[in-house]
Motif scaffolding. Structure first.
Motif, PDB file in Angstrom:
ATOM      1  N   SER A   1      -0.481   4.794  12.735  1.00 21.43           N
ATOM      2  CA  SER A   1       0.759   4.591  11.999  1.00 21.43           C
ATOM      3  C   SER A   1       0.512   4.534  10.498  1.00 21.43           C
ATOM      4  N   LEU A   2      -0.521   3.799  10.094  1.00 24.09           N
ATOM      5  CA  LEU A   2      -0.839   3.701   8.681  1.00 24.09           C
ATOM      6  C   LEU A   2      -1.269   5.051   8.123  1.00 24.09           C
ATOM      7  N   GLN A   3      -2.061   5.795   8.892  1.00 22.45           N
ATOM      8  CA  GLN A   3      -2.485   7.117   8.432  1.00 22.45           C
ATOM      9  C   GLN A   3      -1.295   8.054   8.292  1.00 22.45           C
ATOM     10  N   ALA A   4      -0.309   7.923   9.180  1.00 17.46           N
ATOM     11  CA  ALA A   4       0.899   8.747   9.082  1.00 17.46           C
ATOM     12  C   ALA A   4       1.647   8.466   7.787  1.00 17.46           C
ATOM     13  N   SER A   5       1.652   7.207   7.348  1.00 17.97           N
ATOM     14  CA  SER A   5       2.300   6.847   6.089  1.00 17.97           C
ATOM     15  C   SER A   5       1.576   7.490   4.903  1.00 17.97           C
ATOM     16  N   ILE A   6       0.250   7.414   4.922  1.00 20.32           N
ATOM     17  CA  ILE A   6      -0.543   8.016   3.840  1.00 20.32           C
ATOM     18  C   ILE A   6      -0.363   9.525   3.827  1.00 20.32           C
ATOM     19  N   ASP A   7      -0.322  10.133   5.013  1.00 23.04           N
ATOM     20  CA  ASP A   7      -0.125  11.578   5.094  1.00 23.04           C
ATOM     21  C   ASP A   7       1.240  11.975   4.529  1.00 23.04           C
ATOM     22  N   TYR A   8       2.252  11.150   4.786  1.00 28.00           N
ATOM     23  CA  TYR A   8       3.575  11.423   4.221  1.00 28.00           C
ATOM     24  C   TYR A   8       3.527  11.403   2.695  1.00 28.00           C
ATOM     25  N   ILE A   9       2.874  10.388   2.127  1.00 26.89           N
ATOM     26  CA  ILE A   9       2.753  10.282   0.673  1.00 26.89           C
ATOM     27  C   ILE A   9       2.039  11.508   0.113  1.00 26.89           C
ATOM     28  N   GLU A  10       0.952  11.898   0.741  1.00 23.63           N
ATOM     29  CA  GLU A  10       0.176  13.040   0.254  1.00 23.63           C
ATOM     30  C   GLU A  10       0.976  14.341   0.330  1.00 23.63           C
ATOM     31  N   THR A  11       1.744  14.507   1.390  1.00 25.71           N
ATOM     32  CA  THR A  11       2.543  15.723   1.557  1.00 25.71           C
ATOM     33  C   THR A  11       3.627  15.827   0.502  1.00 25.71           C
ATOM     34  N   HIS A  12       4.086  14.689  -0.015  1.00 22.54           N
ATOM     35  CA  HIS A  12       5.208  14.673  -0.955  1.00 22.54           C
ATOM     36  C   HIS A  12       4.799  14.212  -2.354  1.00 22.54           C
ATOM     37  N   LEU A  13       3.535  14.377  -2.699  1.00 22.31           N
ATOM     38  CA  LEU A  13       3.042  13.895  -3.993  1.00 22.31           C
ATOM     39  C   LEU A  13       3.775  14.529  -5.176  1.00 22.31           C
ATOM     40  N   LEU A  14       4.239  15.757  -5.033  1.00 23.42           N
ATOM     41  CA  LEU A  14       4.915  16.438  -6.135  1.00 23.42           C
ATOM     42  C   LEU A  14       6.425  16.248  -6.092  1.00 23.42           C
ATOM     43  N   GLU A  15       6.890  15.343  -5.246  1.00 28.33           N
ATOM     44  CA  GLU A  15       8.311  15.054  -5.117  1.00 28.33           C
ATOM     45  C   GLU A  15       8.551  13.568  -5.377  1.00 28.33           C
ATOM     46  N   GLU A  16       9.800  13.170  -5.333  1.00 27.93           N
ATOM     47  CA  GLU A  16      10.127  11.742  -5.409  1.00 27.93           C
ATOM     48  C   GLU A  16       9.868  11.130  -4.038  1.00 27.93           C
ATOM     49  N   ILE A  17       8.876  10.282  -3.961  1.00 25.25           N
ATOM     50  CA  ILE A  17       8.462   9.722  -2.672  1.00 25.25           C
ATOM     51  C   ILE A  17       9.394   8.595  -2.263  1.00 25.25           C
ATOM     52  N   GLN A  18       9.893   8.668  -1.044  1.00 23.15           N
ATOM     53  CA  GLN A  18      10.774   7.645  -0.503  1.00 23.15           C
ATOM     54  C   GLN A  18       9.928   6.575   0.177  1.00 23.15           C
ATOM     55  N   LEU A  19       9.835   5.416  -0.470  1.00 23.45           N
ATOM     56  CA  LEU A  19       8.992   4.352   0.059  1.00 23.45           C
ATOM     57  C   LEU A  19       9.451   3.905   1.444  1.00 23.45           C
ATOM     58  N   GLU A  20      10.766   3.899   1.660  1.00 25.42           N
ATOM     59  CA  GLU A  20      11.281   3.486   2.961  1.00 25.42           C
ATOM     60  C   GLU A  20      10.806   4.432   4.062  1.00 25.42           C
ATOM     61  N   GLU A  21      10.746   5.724   3.750  1.00 29.11           N
ATOM     62  CA  GLU A  21      10.267   6.691   4.739  1.00 29.11           C
ATOM     63  C   GLU A  21       8.791   6.487   5.031  1.00 29.11           C
ATOM     64  N   ALA A  22       7.997   6.212   3.987  1.00 28.62           N
ATOM     65  CA  ALA A  22       6.578   5.934   4.197  1.00 28.62           C
ATOM     66  C   ALA A  22       6.394   4.699   5.074  1.00 28.62           C
ATOM     67  N   ALA A  23       7.205   3.668   4.814  1.00 25.27           N
ATOM     68  CA  ALA A  23       7.121   2.436   5.601  1.00 25.27           C
ATOM     69  C   ALA A  23       7.524   2.682   7.050  1.00 25.27           C
ATOM     70  N   ASN A  24       8.534   3.538   7.253  1.00 28.57           N
ATOM     71  CA  ASN A  24       8.970   3.854   8.621  1.00 28.57           C
ATOM     72  C   ASN A  24       7.838   4.464   9.437  1.00 28.57           C
ATOM     73  N   ARG A  25       7.002   5.269   8.779  1.00 33.79           N
ATOM     74  CA  ARG A  25       5.887   5.887   9.498  1.00 33.79           C
ATOM     75  C   ARG A  25       4.906   4.827   9.998  1.00 33.79           C
ATOM     76  N   ALA A  26       4.841   3.704   9.301  1.00 31.11           N
ATOM     77  CA  ALA A  26       3.953   2.607   9.709  1.00 31.11           C
ATOM     78  C   ALA A  26       4.672   1.569  10.568  1.00 31.11           C
ATOM     79  N   SER A  27       5.964   1.817  10.840  1.00 34.26           N
ATOM     80  CA  SER A  27       6.779   0.923  11.685  1.00 34.26           C
ATOM     81  C   SER A  27       6.900  -0.479  11.104  1.00 34.26           C
ATOM     82  N   VAL A  28       6.975  -0.567   9.758  1.00 34.89           N
ATOM     83  CA  VAL A  28       7.180  -1.846   9.085  1.00 34.89           C
ATOM     84  C   VAL A  28       8.213  -1.653   7.982  1.00 34.89           C
ATOM     85  N   SER A  29       8.660  -2.754   7.391  1.00 36.93           N
ATOM     86  CA  SER A  29       9.603  -2.680   6.288  1.00 36.93           C
ATOM     87  C   SER A  29       8.879  -2.223   5.018  1.00 36.93           C
ATOM     88  N   PRO A  30       9.620  -1.742   4.013  1.00 39.27           N
ATOM     89  CA  PRO A  30       8.974  -1.349   2.747  1.00 39.27           C
ATOM     90  C   PRO A  30       8.150  -2.479   2.136  1.00 39.27           C
TER      91      PRO A  30
END
Length: 287
Positions: free
Chosen positions: A6-35
Protein backbone atom coordinates in the motif's frame (compact mmCIF):
# COMPACT_ATOMS: atom_id res chain seq x y z
CA UNK A 1 -2.77 -5.56 -0.45
CA UNK A 2 -0.48 -5.52 2.59
CA UNK A 3 0.99 -2.51 4.39
CA UNK A 4 4.24 -2.47 2.40
CA UNK A 5 2.44 -2.76 -0.95
CA UNK A 6 0.00 0.00 0.00
CA UNK A 7 2.77 2.42 0.89
CA UNK A 8 4.67 1.60 -2.30
CA UNK A 9 1.50 2.25 -4.30
CA UNK A 10 1.34 5.74 -2.77
CA UNK A 11 4.96 6.46 -3.70
CA UNK A 12 4.38 5.12 -7.21
CA UNK A 13 1.40 7.47 -7.58
CA UNK A 14 3.55 10.45 -6.55
CA UNK A 15 6.30 9.46 -8.98
CA UNK A 16 3.86 8.98 -11.86
CA UNK A 17 2.44 12.47 -11.30
CA UNK A 18 5.61 14.39 -10.43
CA UNK A 19 5.07 16.84 -13.32
CA UNK A 20 1.45 17.48 -12.32
CA UNK A 21 -0.36 18.86 -9.29
CA UNK A 22 -0.21 15.91 -6.92
CA UNK A 23 -3.40 15.13 -5.03
CA UNK A 24 -2.34 14.24 -1.51
CA UNK A 25 -5.71 12.66 -0.77
CA UNK A 26 -5.27 10.29 -3.71
CA UNK A 27 -1.79 9.33 -2.53
CA UNK A 28 -3.19 8.66 0.95
CA UNK A 29 -6.01 6.55 -0.51
CA UNK A 30 -3.43 4.26 -2.08
CA UNK A 31 -2.08 3.61 1.42
CA UNK A 32 -5.62 3.19 2.85
CA UNK A 33 -5.12 5.99 5.39
CA UNK A 34 -6.18 9.62 5.74
CA UNK A 35 -3.99 12.41 4.30
CA UNK A 36 -2.88 13.36 7.83
CA UNK A 37 -1.85 9.82 8.76
CA UNK A 38 -0.15 9.35 5.38
CA UNK A 39 1.96 12.47 5.94
CA UNK A 40 2.80 11.38 9.48
CA UNK A 41 3.74 7.88 8.34
CA UNK A 42 5.84 9.24 5.47
CA UNK A 43 7.74 11.63 7.74
CA UNK A 44 8.46 8.93 10.33
CA UNK A 45 9.73 6.49 7.71
CA UNK A 46 11.80 8.86 5.57
CA UNK A 47 12.71 11.80 7.85
CA UNK A 48 11.25 14.18 5.26
CA UNK A 49 7.77 15.50 4.55
CA UNK A 50 5.81 14.49 1.46
CA UNK A 51 6.19 18.03 0.10
CA UNK A 52 9.94 17.95 0.67
CA UNK A 53 10.24 14.61 -1.14
CA UNK A 54 8.31 15.95 -4.11
CA UNK A 55 10.51 19.07 -4.31
CA UNK A 56 13.71 17.05 -4.07
CA UNK A 57 12.60 14.60 -6.73
CA UNK A 58 11.51 17.36 -9.13
CA UNK A 59 14.80 19.21 -8.70
CA UNK A 60 16.67 15.94 -9.24
CA UNK A 61 14.86 15.36 -12.53
CA UNK A 62 15.44 19.00 -13.47
CA UNK A 63 19.17 18.59 -12.90
CA UNK A 64 19.20 15.48 -15.08
CA UNK A 65 17.55 17.35 -17.93
CA UNK A 66 19.74 20.45 -17.65
CA UNK A 67 22.91 18.36 -17.76
CA UNK A 68 21.81 15.76 -20.30
CA UNK A 69 19.62 17.76 -22.69
CA UNK A 70 19.80 21.17 -24.31
CA UNK A 71 17.02 22.60 -22.14
CA UNK A 72 16.57 26.29 -21.40
CA UNK A 73 16.41 27.26 -17.72
CA UNK A 74 13.02 28.95 -18.17
CA UNK A 75 11.59 25.82 -19.83
CA UNK A 76 12.88 23.62 -17.00
CA UNK A 77 11.42 26.00 -14.43
CA UNK A 78 7.94 25.81 -15.95
CA UNK A 79 8.09 22.07 -16.53
CA UNK A 80 8.95 21.33 -12.90
CA UNK A 81 6.35 23.58 -11.31
CA UNK A 82 8.03 26.98 -10.85
CA UNK A 83 6.36 30.16 -12.08
CA UNK A 84 9.59 32.08 -12.68
CA UNK A 85 13.22 31.25 -13.49
CA UNK A 86 14.18 33.16 -10.32
CA UNK A 87 12.14 30.93 -7.97
CA UNK A 88 13.44 27.85 -9.78
CA UNK A 89 17.05 29.02 -9.52
CA UNK A 90 16.65 29.74 -5.81
CA UNK A 91 15.24 26.26 -5.09
CA UNK A 92 17.80 24.62 -7.38
CA UNK A 93 20.70 26.32 -5.63
CA UNK A 94 19.32 25.39 -2.21
CA UNK A 95 19.36 21.69 -3.12
CA UNK A 96 22.36 21.42 -5.41
CA UNK A 97 24.62 24.22 -4.19
CA UNK A 98 24.95 25.79 -7.64
CA UNK A 99 22.75 27.60 -10.15
CA UNK A 100 20.96 25.91 -13.09
CA UNK A 101 23.30 27.66 -15.52
CA UNK A 102 26.33 26.39 -13.63
CA UNK A 103 24.86 22.89 -13.76
CA UNK A 104 24.41 23.18 -17.53
CA UNK A 105 28.05 24.16 -17.91
CA UNK A 106 29.23 21.14 -15.91
CA UNK A 107 30.47 23.05 -12.88
CA UNK A 108 30.25 21.48 -9.43
CA UNK A 109 28.54 18.41 -8.01
CA UNK A 110 24.78 17.85 -8.05
CA UNK A 111 22.75 16.30 -5.23
CA UNK A 112 20.40 13.65 -6.58
CA UNK A 113 17.52 12.06 -4.62
CA UNK A 114 16.46 8.72 -6.03
CA UNK A 115 12.94 7.33 -6.20
CA UNK A 116 11.91 5.72 -2.93
CA UNK A 117 11.45 1.97 -2.88
CA UNK A 118 9.92 0.36 0.22
CA UNK A 119 11.87 -2.64 1.46
CA UNK A 120 11.49 -4.87 4.50
CA UNK A 121 14.50 -4.78 6.83
CA UNK A 122 14.69 -7.42 9.53
CA UNK A 123 14.66 -5.59 12.84
CA UNK A 124 13.05 -5.99 16.24
CA UNK A 125 15.86 -7.32 18.38
CA UNK A 126 14.62 -4.95 21.10
CA UNK A 127 11.21 -6.17 22.31
CA UNK A 128 8.11 -3.98 22.06
CA UNK A 129 5.44 -4.28 24.75
CA UNK A 130 2.07 -3.86 23.02
CA UNK A 131 -1.44 -4.85 24.05
CA UNK A 132 -4.56 -4.93 21.87
CA UNK A 133 -7.60 -3.76 23.83
CA UNK A 134 -11.12 -2.56 23.15
CA UNK A 135 -12.32 0.57 24.88
CA UNK A 136 -14.75 3.39 24.43
CA UNK A 137 -16.43 5.60 23.86
CA UNK A 138 -14.25 7.90 26.01
CA UNK A 139 -15.26 11.45 26.95
CA UNK A 140 -12.41 13.97 26.79
CA UNK A 141 -12.15 17.48 28.23
CA UNK A 142 -9.28 19.77 27.36
CA UNK A 143 -7.91 22.51 25.15
CA UNK A 144 -7.52 22.26 21.39
CA UNK A 145 -5.63 24.21 18.76
CA UNK A 146 -5.77 23.98 14.99
CA UNK A 147 -2.35 23.11 13.57
CA UNK A 148 -1.00 23.08 10.01
CA UNK A 149 0.64 19.86 8.82
CA UNK A 150 2.41 21.46 5.85
CA UNK A 151 6.09 20.43 5.71
CA UNK A 152 5.97 18.94 9.20
CA UNK A 153 4.97 22.25 10.81
CA UNK A 154 2.71 20.32 13.20
CA UNK A 155 5.75 18.91 15.02
CA UNK A 156 7.01 22.41 15.82
CA UNK A 157 3.59 23.74 16.82
CA UNK A 158 2.74 20.79 19.04
CA UNK A 159 5.99 21.27 20.97
CA UNK A 160 5.02 24.90 21.54
CA UNK A 161 1.57 23.86 22.79
CA UNK A 162 3.11 21.54 25.39
CA UNK A 163 5.57 24.20 26.50
CA UNK A 164 2.69 26.60 27.06
CA UNK A 165 0.32 24.27 28.95
CA UNK A 166 3.13 23.01 31.17
CA UNK A 167 4.15 26.54 32.09
CA UNK A 168 0.72 28.15 32.61
CA UNK A 169 -0.72 25.50 34.96
CA UNK A 170 -3.14 23.96 32.44
CA UNK A 171 -1.81 20.43 32.91
CA UNK A 172 -2.34 20.66 36.67
CA UNK A 173 -5.93 21.83 36.13
CA UNK A 174 -6.57 18.97 33.75
CA UNK A 175 -5.07 16.40 36.09
CA UNK A 176 -7.57 17.48 38.75
CA UNK A 177 -10.52 16.50 36.50
CA UNK A 178 -9.02 13.23 35.22
CA UNK A 179 -11.87 11.00 36.37
CA UNK A 180 -12.21 8.82 33.27
CA UNK A 181 -10.92 5.36 32.41
CA UNK A 182 -7.53 6.51 30.99
CA UNK A 183 -5.13 7.88 33.60
CA UNK A 184 -2.82 10.68 32.60
CA UNK A 185 -2.60 13.81 30.46
CA UNK A 186 -3.43 13.06 26.83
CA UNK A 187 -2.03 14.46 23.60
CA UNK A 188 -4.61 13.80 20.88
CA UNK A 189 -4.36 14.35 17.12
CA UNK A 190 -7.73 14.79 15.37
CA UNK A 191 -7.48 14.78 11.58
CA UNK A 192 -9.38 17.69 9.96
CA UNK A 193 -8.18 17.24 6.38
CA UNK A 194 -11.69 16.51 5.05
CA UNK A 195 -12.83 19.90 6.33
CA UNK A 196 -9.62 21.86 5.77
CA UNK A 197 -6.65 20.49 3.86
CA UNK A 198 -3.41 19.80 5.72
CA UNK A 199 -4.74 20.61 9.19
CA UNK A 200 -5.47 18.84 12.46
CA UNK A 201 -6.85 19.76 15.84
CA UNK A 202 -4.34 18.99 18.58
CA UNK A 203 -5.84 18.43 22.01
CA UNK A 204 -4.20 18.42 25.40
CA UNK A 205 -6.82 16.83 27.62
CA UNK A 206 -7.87 14.06 29.99
CA UNK A 207 -10.50 11.35 30.15
CA UNK A 208 -13.39 12.71 32.20
CA UNK A 209 -16.64 11.16 33.42
CA UNK A 210 -19.64 13.34 34.22
CA UNK A 211 -20.59 16.84 33.13
CA UNK A 212 -18.18 19.13 31.35
CA UNK A 213 -16.02 21.85 32.83
CA UNK A 214 -16.55 25.43 31.63
CA UNK A 215 -12.79 25.95 31.49
CA UNK A 216 -12.37 23.29 28.80
CA UNK A 217 -13.86 22.02 25.57
CA UNK A 218 -15.28 18.51 25.26
CA UNK A 219 -15.24 15.72 22.69
CA UNK A 220 -15.91 12.00 22.60
CA UNK A 221 -13.49 9.42 21.26
CA UNK A 222 -15.34 6.59 19.50
CA UNK A 223 -15.27 3.04 20.77
CA UNK A 224 -12.20 1.47 19.20
CA UNK A 225 -9.81 -1.41 19.11
CA UNK A 226 -6.51 0.03 20.33
CA UNK A 227 -2.91 -1.04 20.04
CA UNK A 228 -1.36 0.25 23.28
CA UNK A 229 2.42 0.57 23.23
CA UNK A 230 4.51 0.88 26.39
CA UNK A 231 7.14 3.62 26.29
CA UNK A 232 10.03 3.76 28.75
CA UNK A 233 12.44 6.66 28.89
CA UNK A 234 12.83 10.42 29.00
CA UNK A 235 10.64 12.67 26.90
CA UNK A 236 10.53 13.61 24.11
CA UNK A 237 13.16 11.23 22.70
CA UNK A 238 11.62 8.01 24.03
CA UNK A 239 8.17 8.60 22.57
CA UNK A 240 9.56 9.85 19.24
CA UNK A 241 11.69 6.72 18.98
CA UNK A 242 8.67 4.52 19.70
CA UNK A 243 6.60 6.21 16.99
CA UNK A 244 9.37 5.39 14.53
CA UNK A 245 9.52 1.77 15.67
CA UNK A 246 5.76 1.39 15.40
CA UNK A 247 5.78 2.35 11.73
CA UNK A 248 9.03 0.65 10.74
CA UNK A 249 8.78 -2.55 12.81
CA UNK A 250 5.25 -3.20 14.06
CA UNK A 251 2.83 -2.12 11.33
CA UNK A 252 4.66 -3.95 8.50
CA UNK A 253 4.28 -7.33 10.23
CA UNK A 254 1.22 -6.92 12.47
CA UNK A 255 -1.60 -7.37 9.91
CA UNK A 256 -3.23 -4.28 11.44
CA UNK A 257 -3.88 -0.92 9.78
CA UNK A 258 -4.47 2.46 11.33
CA UNK A 259 -8.24 2.88 11.76
CA UNK A 260 -8.11 6.60 10.94
CA UNK A 261 -9.66 7.87 14.17
CA UNK A 262 -7.72 9.97 16.74
CA UNK A 263 -4.57 8.51 18.28
CA UNK A 264 -3.31 9.24 21.79
CA UNK A 265 -0.12 9.85 23.68
CA UNK A 266 -0.71 9.17 27.38
CA UNK A 267 1.47 10.91 29.98
CA UNK A 268 0.89 9.67 33.56
CA UNK A 269 2.20 11.58 36.59
CA UNK A 270 5.93 11.46 37.25
CA UNK A 271 9.09 13.08 35.97
CA UNK A 272 8.92 13.00 32.14
CA UNK A 273 12.66 13.66 31.89
CA UNK A 274 13.59 10.57 33.90
CA UNK A 275 14.97 7.53 32.08
CA UNK A 276 12.49 5.45 34.11
CA UNK A 277 9.43 7.48 33.02
CA UNK A 278 6.51 5.38 31.79
CA UNK A 279 4.15 6.62 29.05
CA UNK A 280 1.98 5.05 26.35
CA UNK A 281 0.97 5.44 22.72
CA UNK A 282 -2.58 4.39 21.80
CA UNK A 283 -3.30 3.79 18.11
CA UNK A 284 -6.77 2.84 16.83
CA UNK A 285 -6.37 -0.19 14.57
CA UNK A 286 -8.35 -2.47 12.31
CA UNK A 287 -7.61 -5.66 10.38
Amino acid sequence: MNWIQSLQASIDYIETHLLEEIQLEEAANRASVSPYHFQRMFLLLTDMSVGEYIRKRRLTLAAHELVRDDVKVIDAALKFGYNTPESFSKAFRKQHGLSPREAKSGKGKLKYYNRLVVQVIVRGETPMNVEIIEKGPVQIVGLKQEVSCVDGNNLVEITKIWDRVNQDGTTEELAAVNTGSIEGILGICVDKSKEKADTLDYWVGVAHDGSGDERFEMMELPASKWAVFEVRGAMPHAIQQMWNRIYTEWFPVSNYKHAGTPELEVYPSGNPYSEDYYSEIWIPVKK
